[in-house]
Scaffold this active site. Sequence first.
Site, short mmCIF file in Angstrom:
data_model
loop_
_atom_site.label_atom_id
_atom_site.label_comp_id
_atom_site.label_asym_id
_atom_site.label_seq_id
_atom_site.Cartn_x
_atom_site.Cartn_y
_atom_site.Cartn_z
N THR A 279 4.53 -6.51 6.11
CA THR A 279 4.51 -7.81 6.77
C THR A 279 3.28 -7.94 7.67
O THR A 279 2.90 -9.04 8.04
CB THR A 279 5.77 -8.00 7.65
OG1 THR A 279 5.96 -6.80 8.43
CG2 THR A 279 7.00 -8.23 6.79
N GLU B 172 -10.67 2.18 10.18
CA GLU B 172 -9.87 2.39 8.96
C GLU B 172 -10.28 1.40 7.86
O GLU B 172 -10.50 1.78 6.72
CB GLU B 172 -8.39 2.20 9.31
CG GLU B 172 -7.43 2.35 8.17
CD GLU B 172 -6.92 3.76 7.99
OE1 GLU B 172 -6.78 4.48 9.00
OE2 GLU B 172 -6.65 4.15 6.85
N ALA C 199 2.09 11.65 4.32
CA ALA C 199 3.54 11.43 4.36
C ALA C 199 3.88 10.02 4.81
O ALA C 199 5.04 9.71 5.06
CB ALA C 199 4.20 12.45 5.27
N SER D 17 1.13 7.85 9.33
CA SER D 17 -0.08 7.39 10.03
C SER D 17 -0.86 8.50 10.70
O SER D 17 -1.29 8.39 11.86
CB SER D 17 0.27 6.31 11.06
OG SER D 17 0.81 5.21 10.42
N SER D 18 -1.06 9.58 9.96
CA SER D 18 -1.90 10.66 10.50
C SER D 18 -3.31 10.16 10.76
O SER D 18 -3.97 10.59 11.71
CB SER D 18 -1.92 11.85 9.54
OG SER D 18 -2.39 11.45 8.27
N SER D 19 -3.79 9.21 9.95
CA SER D 19 -5.16 8.72 10.15
C SER D 19 -5.26 7.86 11.40
O SER D 19 -6.20 7.98 12.19
CB SER D 19 -5.65 7.96 8.92
OG SER D 19 -4.80 6.89 8.63
N ASP E 207 -0.14 0.40 12.34
CA ASP E 207 -0.14 1.83 12.67
C ASP E 207 -0.88 2.10 13.97
O ASP E 207 -0.41 2.85 14.83
CB ASP E 207 -0.80 2.62 11.52
CG ASP E 207 -0.18 2.31 10.18
OD1 ASP E 207 0.94 1.75 10.16
OD2 ASP E 207 -0.80 2.61 9.15
N SER F 115 -12.04 20.47 12.87
CA SER F 115 -10.60 20.26 12.85
C SER F 115 -9.91 21.58 12.54
O SER F 115 -10.33 22.30 11.62
CB SER F 115 -10.24 19.23 11.78
OG SER F 115 -8.86 19.30 11.49
N GLU G 64 8.19 -4.01 6.64
CA GLU G 64 7.20 -3.32 5.79
C GLU G 64 6.37 -4.33 5.00
O GLU G 64 6.91 -5.29 4.43
CB GLU G 64 7.96 -2.38 4.84
CG GLU G 64 7.35 -1.01 4.76
CD GLU G 64 7.36 -0.26 6.09
OE1 GLU G 64 6.30 -0.25 6.76
OE2 GLU G 64 8.38 0.33 6.43
C1 GLA Z 1 0.60 1.21 5.76
C2 GLA Z 1 -0.45 0.35 6.44
C3 GLA Z 1 0.20 -0.60 7.45
C4 GLA Z 1 1.34 -1.38 6.82
C5 GLA Z 1 2.29 -0.44 6.07
C6 GLA Z 1 3.35 -1.19 5.31
O1 GLA Z 1 1.20 2.07 6.68
O2 GLA Z 1 -1.36 1.17 7.11
O3 GLA Z 1 -0.78 -1.45 7.97
O4 GLA Z 1 0.86 -2.39 5.98
O5 GLA Z 1 1.59 0.38 5.15
O6 GLA Z 1 4.22 -1.83 6.18
#
Ligand code: GLA
Length: 378
Positions: free
Chosen positions: A33, A158, A121, A124-126, A170, A65, A31
């Site tokens: 990183t 993004e 949540a 990574s819905s986006s 993501d 949508s 995380e």
């Molecule tokens: C979000 C960001 C990712 C990553 C994480 C943390 O999900 O979109 O790029 O930095 O936080 O690991």
Amino acid sequence: MTVVTDAFTARHGRAPAGVWSAPGRVNLIGEHTDYNDGFVLPFALPHRAVVAAAPADGPVSRVRSVQEPSGAVEFSAASVVPGDVDGWAAYVAGTCWAFREAGHPVGEVELELDSDVPVGAGLSSSAAVECAVGVALAGLAGVEIGATELARIARRAENEFVGAPTGGMDQMASVHGRAGRLVFLDTRDDTVELVPFDLAAHGLELLVIDTRAPHAHAGGEYGARRADCERAAAALGVPALRDAVLADVERLPDDRIRRRARHVVTENERVLEVVRLLAADADPREIGPLLDASHTSMRDDFEITVPHVDVAVEAARDGGAVGARMTGGGFGGCVIALVPAGAVTAVTTTVQQAYAERGWTAPLVFPGTPSDGAGRVG
Ligand code: GLA
């Protein structure tokens, strides 16, 4: 898939040219990183954004949508630039812009979007929307685009169109994900290795616990963590924290900067250790302590957890999880717990009870199963 196909057909009186989808993700470990040139180990979820698409009849692109009852958003895919579109449609328009910027042809399009990736949540819905739109644009244009290039286009949308300063994990997970596999990504050069992850064979499950914690200020805090990491790298004289050595980090004079750097350096080591264990076909229970250590590091050194998250992690362990940690950017979102199949009910009820005792909204608990990445589905 049928929802968007039917909606598209009903609205336009013709079938879409195709249907494409891309998943959300969970990060097993690694995380904060990914913007430090480090290692991450996410996988794609079964939850997906789905888009039915066709070339538009006129000079304007339109996206609708299922989740946004306010109606269609119009823009020109052939000329839209950052600043032209905001809100949910920015992920769509931004991907059109980034696709064009990458030198690929983009005509005007009709898009019908649906998604079951929980929003807000940390799943990574986006990225799911960006990657689904990206594969749709490639399909409509008839151009072959490699998965990593697609992820870079989606990430550019993004970062530069939506304006969120995230790393690349993501989108890479959303395009490279594969059923039964983890995506081991070296963010320095975007090298991907798929790592088998068969928990069922070992009588285990990975539970995803959506804490539904409100996460205000997360955007600013994310940028602040990035800035701290850059300061640490500069103080250590390394190009990125990926290159830092723990002994040097421990000598940093500023307490906060030292703790931020310590999280990144030790988290990279934990990712590599998890990959080593899984590659050696170890019992996945052995990764439990590494998940726990990752959480402690995020809580104490990187300071990105919140009470809802810490309580879910503690309760999951009390209920029988062999390891648990927050996943994603932090300040809310989801927790993952590695759980013996026989303890799934106990873990779920222990977490639910802990929330009920505090008067918090009940968390959502579901199995996290590594699934396929972005592609054409119809
Ligand atoms: C979000 C960001 C990712 C990553 C994480 C943390 O999900 O979109 O790029 O930095 O936080 O690991």
